[in-house]
Design a protein around this motif. Structure first.
Motif, PDB file in Angstrom:
ATOM      1  N   GLU A  56       0.803  -1.218   0.000  1.00 32.16           N
ATOM      2  CA  GLU A  56       0.000   0.000   0.000  1.00 32.16           C
ATOM      3  C   GLU A  56       0.840   1.274   0.000  1.00 32.16           C
ATOM      4  OE1 GLU A  56      -2.766  -0.372   3.194  1.00 32.16           O
ATOM      5  OE2 GLU A  56      -3.891  -1.985   2.183  1.00 32.16           O
ATOM      6  N   THR A  57       2.148   1.122   0.024  1.00 31.99           N
ATOM      7  CA  THR A  57       3.067   2.254  -0.112  1.00 31.99           C
ATOM      8  C   THR A  57       4.401   1.736  -0.625  1.00 31.99           C
ATOM      9  OG1 THR A  57       4.387   3.917   1.076  1.00 31.99           O
ATOM     10  CG2 THR A  57       3.598   2.054   2.362  1.00 31.99           C
ATOM     11  N   PHE A  58       5.072   2.572  -1.418  1.00 31.55           N
ATOM     12  CA  PHE A  58       6.417   2.222  -1.873  1.00 31.55           C
ATOM     13  C   PHE A  58       7.369   2.059  -0.683  1.00 31.55           C
ATOM     14  CE2 PHE A  58       5.974   4.854  -6.090  1.00 31.55           C
ATOM     15  CZ  PHE A  58       4.904   4.060  -6.474  1.00 31.55           C
ATOM     16  N   ALA A  59       7.031   2.669   0.453  1.00 29.61           N
ATOM     17  CA  ALA A  59       7.900   2.644   1.631  1.00 29.61           C
ATOM     18  C   ALA A  59       8.060   1.254   2.215  1.00 29.61           C
ATOM     19  CB  ALA A  59       7.370   3.603   2.699  1.00 29.61           C
ATOM     20  N   ASP A  60       7.293   0.283   1.720  1.00 34.91           N
ATOM     21  CA  ASP A  60       7.499  -1.099   2.175  1.00 34.91           C
ATOM     22  C   ASP A  60       8.908  -1.579   1.842  1.00 34.91           C
ATOM     23  OD1 ASP A  60       4.904  -0.966   3.022  1.00 34.91           O
ATOM     24  OD2 ASP A  60       4.170  -2.630   1.808  1.00 34.91           O
ATOM     25  N   ILE A  61       9.492  -1.058   0.759  1.00 37.02           N
ATOM     26  CA  ILE A  61      10.885  -1.413   0.440  1.00 37.02           C
ATOM     27  C   ILE A  61      11.810  -0.896   1.528  1.00 37.02           C
ATOM     28  CG2 ILE A  61      12.796  -0.871  -1.132  1.00 37.02           C
ATOM     29  CD1 ILE A  61      10.913  -1.197  -3.451  1.00 37.02           C
ATOM     30  N   ALA A  62      11.631   0.356   1.945  1.00 39.80           N
ATOM     31  CA  ALA A  62      12.460   0.919   3.018  1.00 39.80           C
ATOM     32  C   ALA A  62      12.297   0.132   4.305  1.00 39.80           C
ATOM     33  CB  ALA A  62      12.092   2.387   3.244  1.00 39.80           C
ATOM     34  N   ALA A  63      11.066  -0.234   4.635  1.00 34.91           N
ATOM     35  CA  ALA A  63      10.821  -0.994   5.865  1.00 34.91           C
ATOM     36  C   ALA A  63      11.506  -2.352   5.815  1.00 34.91           C
ATOM     37  CB  ALA A  63       9.317  -1.157   6.077  1.00 34.91           C
ATOM     38  N   THR A  64      11.496  -2.970   4.644  1.00 30.58           N
ATOM     39  CA  THR A  64      12.145  -4.272   4.473  1.00 30.58           C
ATOM     40  C   THR A  64      13.655  -4.151   4.615  1.00 30.58           C
ATOM     41  OG1 THR A  64      10.351  -4.960   2.995  1.00 30.58           O
ATOM     42  CG2 THR A  64      12.406  -6.225   2.886  1.00 30.58           C
ATOM     43  N   ILE A  65      14.222  -3.119   3.998  1.00 35.30           N
ATOM     44  CA  ILE A  65      15.668  -2.884   4.104  1.00 35.30           C
ATOM     45  C   ILE A  65      16.044  -2.598   5.557  1.00 35.30           C
ATOM     46  CG2 ILE A  65      17.506  -1.254   3.486  1.00 35.30           C
ATOM     47  CD1 ILE A  65      16.117  -0.977   0.733  1.00 35.30           C
ATOM     48  N   ALA A  66      15.249  -1.784   6.234  1.00 36.16           N
ATOM     49  CA  ALA A  66      15.534  -1.441   7.635  1.00 36.16           C
ATOM     50  C   ALA A  66      15.529  -2.680   8.514  1.00 36.16           C
ATOM     51  CB  ALA A  66      14.526  -0.416   8.140  1.00 36.16           C
ATOM     52  N   GLU A  67      14.550  -3.543   8.318  1.00 33.92           N
ATOM     53  CA  GLU A  67      14.500  -4.768   9.122  1.00 33.92           C
ATOM     54  C   GLU A  67      15.694  -5.670   8.823  1.00 33.92           C
ATOM     55  OE1 GLU A  67      11.742  -8.703  10.125  1.00 33.92           O
ATOM     56  OE2 GLU A  67      11.002  -7.220   8.680  1.00 33.92           O
ATOM     57  N   ASN A  68      16.047  -5.769   7.543  1.00 35.01           N
ATOM     58  CA  ASN A  68      17.172  -6.632   7.168  1.00 35.01           C
ATOM     59  C   ASN A  68      18.465  -6.202   7.850  1.00 35.01           C
ATOM     60  OD1 ASN A  68      18.389  -8.716   5.153  1.00 35.01           O
ATOM     61  ND2 ASN A  68      19.625  -6.886   4.859  1.00 35.01           N
ATOM     62  N   PHE A  69      18.697  -4.886   7.917  1.00 36.61           N
ATOM     63  CA  PHE A  69      19.953  -4.386   8.484  1.00 36.61           C
ATOM     64  C   PHE A  69      19.817  -3.950   9.944  1.00 36.61           C
ATOM     65  CE2 PHE A  69      20.624  -3.733   3.879  1.00 36.61           C
ATOM     66  CZ  PHE A  69      21.801  -4.461   3.734  1.00 36.61           C
ATOM     67  N   ASP A  70      18.650  -4.192  10.513  1.00 41.73           N
ATOM     68  CA  ASP A  70      18.412  -3.895  11.940  1.00 41.73           C
ATOM     69  C   ASP A  70      18.709  -2.447  12.273  1.00 41.73           C
ATOM     70  OD1 ASP A  70      17.621  -4.496  14.530  1.00 41.73           O
ATOM     71  OD2 ASP A  70      19.626  -5.110  15.169  1.00 41.73           O
ATOM     72  N   VAL A  71      18.156  -1.543  11.447  1.00 44.37           N
ATOM     73  CA  VAL A  71      18.214  -0.113  11.750  1.00 44.37           C
ATOM     74  C   VAL A  71      16.790   0.376  11.995  1.00 44.37           C
ATOM     75  CG1 VAL A  71      20.306   0.219  10.377  1.00 44.37           C
ATOM     76  CG2 VAL A  71      18.057   0.607   9.312  1.00 44.37           C
ATOM     77  N   ALA A  72      16.668   1.606  12.454  1.00 41.25           N
ATOM     78  CA  ALA A  72      15.352   2.145  12.790  1.00 41.25           C
ATOM     79  C   ALA A  72      14.407   2.075  11.594  1.00 41.25           C
ATOM     80  CB  ALA A  72      15.481   3.592  13.264  1.00 41.25           C
ATOM     81  N   ALA A  73      13.203   1.598  11.834  1.00 41.18           N
ATOM     82  CA  ALA A  73      12.206   1.475  10.769  1.00 41.18           C
ATOM     83  C   ALA A  73      11.676   2.850  10.386  1.00 41.18           C
ATOM     84  CB  ALA A  73      11.059   0.579  11.223  1.00 41.18           C
ATOM     85  N   PRO A  74      11.311   3.041   9.126  1.00 41.72           N
ATOM     86  CA  PRO A  74      10.709   4.309   8.733  1.00 41.72           C
ATOM     87  C   PRO A  74       9.325   4.461   9.355  1.00 41.72           C
ATOM     88  CG  PRO A  74      10.562   2.724   6.930  1.00 41.72           C
ATOM     89  CD  PRO A  74      11.403   2.086   7.992  1.00 41.72           C
ATOM     90  N   ALA A  75       8.850   5.692   9.408  1.00 40.91           N
ATOM     91  CA  ALA A  75       7.516   5.942   9.969  1.00 40.91           C
ATOM     92  C   ALA A  75       6.425   5.342   9.096  1.00 40.91           C
ATOM     93  CB  ALA A  75       7.293   7.439  10.132  1.00 40.91           C
ATOM     94  N   PHE A  76       6.721   5.133   7.826  1.00 42.84           N
ATOM     95  CA  PHE A  76       5.761   4.573   6.894  1.00 42.84           C
ATOM     96  C   PHE A  76       6.301   3.262   6.330  1.00 42.84           C
ATOM     97  CE2 PHE A  76       5.392   9.176   6.860  1.00 42.84           C
ATOM     98  CZ  PHE A  76       4.037   9.353   7.114  1.00 42.84           C
ATOM     99  N   GLY A  77       5.406   2.367   5.989  1.00 44.08           N
ATOM    100  CA  GLY A  77       5.812   1.134   5.332  1.00 44.08           C
ATOM    101  C   GLY A  77       5.777  -0.072   6.240  1.00 44.08           C
ATOM    102  N   THR A  78       5.544  -1.229   5.616  1.00 48.11           N
ATOM    103  CA  THR A  78       5.493  -2.505   6.306  1.00 48.11           C
ATOM    104  C   THR A  78       6.469  -3.462   5.650  1.00 48.11           C
ATOM    105  OG1 THR A  78       3.148  -2.181   6.832  1.00 48.11           O
ATOM    106  CG2 THR A  78       4.006  -4.435   6.979  1.00 48.11           C
ATOM    107  N   SER A  79       7.355  -4.041   6.409  1.00 46.60           N
ATOM    108  CA  SER A  79       8.363  -4.941   5.870  1.00 46.60           C
ATOM    109  C   SER A  79       7.735  -6.225   5.324  1.00 46.60           C
ATOM    110  CB  SER A  79       9.391  -5.287   6.966  1.00 46.60           C
ATOM    111  OG  SER A  79      10.287  -6.290   6.493  1.00 46.60           O
ATOM    112  N   PHE A  80       8.270  -6.688   4.215  1.00 48.52           N
ATOM    113  CA  PHE A  80       7.879  -8.000   3.689  1.00 48.52           C
ATOM    114  C   PHE A  80       9.039  -8.997   3.785  1.00 48.52           C
ATOM    115  CE2 PHE A  80       8.848  -5.174   0.016  1.00 48.52           C
ATOM    116  CZ  PHE A  80       9.948  -5.825  -0.541  1.00 48.52           C
ATOM    117  N   LEU A  81      10.037  -8.656   4.604  1.00 53.52           N
ATOM    118  CA  LEU A  81      11.212  -9.520   4.735  1.00 53.52           C
ATOM    119  C   LEU A  81      10.824 -10.932   5.155  1.00 53.52           C
ATOM    120  CD1 LEU A  81      14.359  -9.359   4.486  1.00 53.52           C
ATOM    121  CD2 LEU A  81      14.404  -9.019   6.969  1.00 53.52           C
ATOM    122  N   GLY A  82       9.864 -11.031   6.074  1.00 53.44           N
ATOM    123  CA  GLY A  82       9.463 -12.349   6.568  1.00 53.44           C
ATOM    124  C   GLY A  82       8.788 -13.216   5.531  1.00 53.44           C
ATOM    125  N   ASN A  83       8.353 -12.618   4.402  1.00 57.08           N
ATOM    126  CA  ASN A  83       7.727 -13.391   3.338  1.00 57.08           C
ATOM    127  C   ASN A  83       8.736 -14.006   2.377  1.00 57.08           C
ATOM    128  OD1 ASN A  83       5.674 -10.779   3.733  1.00 57.08           O
ATOM    129  ND2 ASN A  83       4.656 -12.764   3.701  1.00 57.08           N
TER     130      ASN A  83
END
Length: 393
Positions: A364-391
Motif C-alpha cells: 500500500e506504499t512504496f515505503a514497504d521497500i524501506a521498511a524491508t531494508i531497515a529490518e534486514n539491516f536492523d536499523v530504525a524502521a521508517p515511519a511509513f511502510g510494512t516490511s515483507f522480509l518475513g515473506n
C-alpha cells in the motif's frame, strides 16, 4: 528467512508503471498502463528474465507468459504520496510519505520569478515554457549565442532547467546561475523539486548536450532509511541520478552514469564489490527518452535491452544478495500529453537463496521497500511502510 542479506540492490526502472492506480482519476490518468500499452504496440514484449521472475503474473502483458514456477517474489505497489514525480516516488521508496505535492509549470514560470532571476543574474531569459531538452536548444540556441540570454524551460516534472552554451556562459557561471535559481525556487509558493544546469556545445543545427549537467535538488523532507544505514556505518551506493534525487543525503558513494546501458555496466561492477549495505540504481532513459517523448517502440526496445542485461547481474549475485526491481511512477507513452501517469509499479524480488518465488500481497506504499531494508539491516524502521522480509524464503 534464516539470516540477513549482506547486500540489497534496488533497481528503479524509471516510469515503468503497471496499470492505473485506484486514484488515477484525480490525476487525469484513467486508462493508463505503461507496460501493458507498450507490449501491445510492440506486438508483444520479449523479456524472458522478467517473465521468469513472474512479471506477467502481476498483470497480463502481451508476449509475456505468466509462470507457475516464478523465480522471484512478485507483486505491485501503490503510491501513498500525493505526487507522481521522480523525487516523490524515490523518497517514498526510502521511507517518506510526501503529503504536499511539488509544483509543475505547464504554462511556464511566474513572471515575477523570471524577473528576479534576470535581475540577480544580469541575463535575460528565453523560452520559459515546457520543452524537450534537445528541441529547446535547437529552437533557442542561435538567439542565446547572439544575446547571452538564458534558455529557461521546464517539463512535466517539477523542474526548472537552464540551458547554456559552454562557450557563451562558462560552466562556473552557469552553475552559479543555477544556485541563484535554486535559492529563488526554495520559496514555498514555488516548490520546485530540482534546478538543472543543461550545458551544450556546437553550432546552430548541430548542438549537443554535454555530460556537465548538474542538478540542484531539495533535501528530502525527513530522514530516510538511507540516512539510518549510513549512520549505522553501512554502505549506501547511489548509481545514476539517485544522488541528485536525494541531494547527496544518506549516501556513502555516488556513481555517475550516462544512460541505461552505462548504468547497467556500473551496476554490474557495484554488484561484484565487497560491501555491506545497499546499492540503489535509477535507469532514467525509460522516462526521459521514451515516456515523455511518447515513443512506445523505443520504450519497448529499452525494456528488452534491460532484460537482456539481467543474466549478467544474476551471475554476480550470491546467497548474501537480494535484488529488488521496481519503478517510481508511470509514464504511459501511448497516453495524452507528455506527463507522468498515476499507476501501480511492479515489484520483483530475487535472490539465489530463494527456492522459488511467490506472490506478495499488494503493497500500500512504496515505503514497504524501506521498511524491508531497515529490518534486514536492523536499523530504525521508517515511519511509513510494512516490511515483507518475513515473506522471503
Amino acid at each position: 528467512m534464516s539470516k540477513p542479506f549482506k547486500k540489497v540492490h534496488v533497481v528503479v526502472m524509471d516510469s515503468v508503471g503497471i496499470g492505473e492506480a485506484p486514484d488515477a482519476a484525480k490525476f487525469g490518468d484513467v486508462g493508463s498502463h505503461t507496460l501493458g500499452h507498450i507490449a501491445e504496440k510492440m506486438n508483444g514484449l520479449t523479456i524472458p528474465m522478467m517473465e521468469s521472475f513472474g512479471l506477467a503474473n502481476i498483470e497480463p502483458l502481451q508476449g509475456v507468459a505468466a509462470t507457475a514456477t516464478p523465480k522471484a517474489y512478485y507483486g505491485k505497489m501503490q503510491e501513498a504520496s500525493v505526487g507522481k514525480d521522480t523525487m516523490t516516488g524515490h523518497w517514498e521508496i526510502m521511507g517518506l510519505n510526501i503529503d504536499k505535492p511539488f509544483k509543475v509549470y505547464p504554462d511556464g514560470f511566474p513572471a515575477e520569478l523570471i524577473a528576479e532571476l534576470e535581475k540577480r543574474t544580469g541575463r535575460k531569459v528565453l523560452c520559459n515554457q515546457p520543452a524537450s531538452g534537445t528541441q529547446v536548444i535547437d529552437d533557442y540556441g542561435p538567439e542565446h549565442m547572439e544575446t547571452g540570454a538564458l534558455i529557461v524551460y521546464t517539463s512535466a516534472d517539477p523542474v526548472l532547467q537552464i540551458a547554456a552554451h559552454e562557450e557563451i556562459i562558462p560552466l562556473d557561471e552557469l552553475y552559479k546561475i543555477c544556485e541563484i535559481a535554486r535559492e529563488l525556487t526554495l520559496q514555498p509558493e514555488y516548490l520546485v523539486g530540482r534546478v538543472i544546469a543543461r550545458p551544450f556545445i556546437g553550432t546552430p543545427g548541430h548542438f549537443e548536450r554535454t555530460p556537465n549537467r548538474h542538478d540542484y535538488a531539495l533535501k528530502p523532507f525527513g530522514r530516510t532509511t538511507m540516512d539510518e544505514l549510513k549512520d549505522a556505518g553501512l554502505d549506501v551506493i547511489a548509481i545514476g541520478k539517485i544522488s541528485d534525487i536525494f541531494n547527496g543525503e544518506g549516501i556513502t558513494d555516488a556513481v555517475r552514469t550516462k544512460n541505461n546501458m552505462d548504468g547497467m555496466d556500473k551496476f554490474a561492477e557495484v554488484v561484484r564489490r565487497d560491501f555491506h549495505g545497499i546499492s540503489f540504481l535509477n535507469l532514467v532513459d525509460f522516462d526521459a527518452n521514451f515516456g515523455h517523448r511518447r515513443d512506445p517502440l523505443g520504450y519497448g526496445q529499452a525494456l528488452e535491452e534491460f532484460d537482456a542485461r539481467l543474466p549478467e547481474i544474476l551471475e554476480a549475485l550470491t546467497e548474501d544478495d537480494v535484488l529488488m526491481i521496481t519503478a517510481d511512477h508511470g509514464n504511459d507513452p501511448t497516453f495524452h500529453g507528455t506527463d507522468h501517469t498515476r499507476e501501480y509499479v511492479p515489484l520483483l524480488v530475487y535472490s539465489p537463496r530463494f527456492t522459488g518465488g511467490h506472490e506478495l500481497a499488494l503493497r500500500e506504499t512504496f515505503a514497504d521497500i524501506a521498511a524491508t531494508i531497515a529490518e534486514n539491516f536492523d536499523v530504525a524502521a521508517p515511519a511509513f511502510g510494512t516490511s515483507f522480509l518475513g515473506n522471503l524464503k
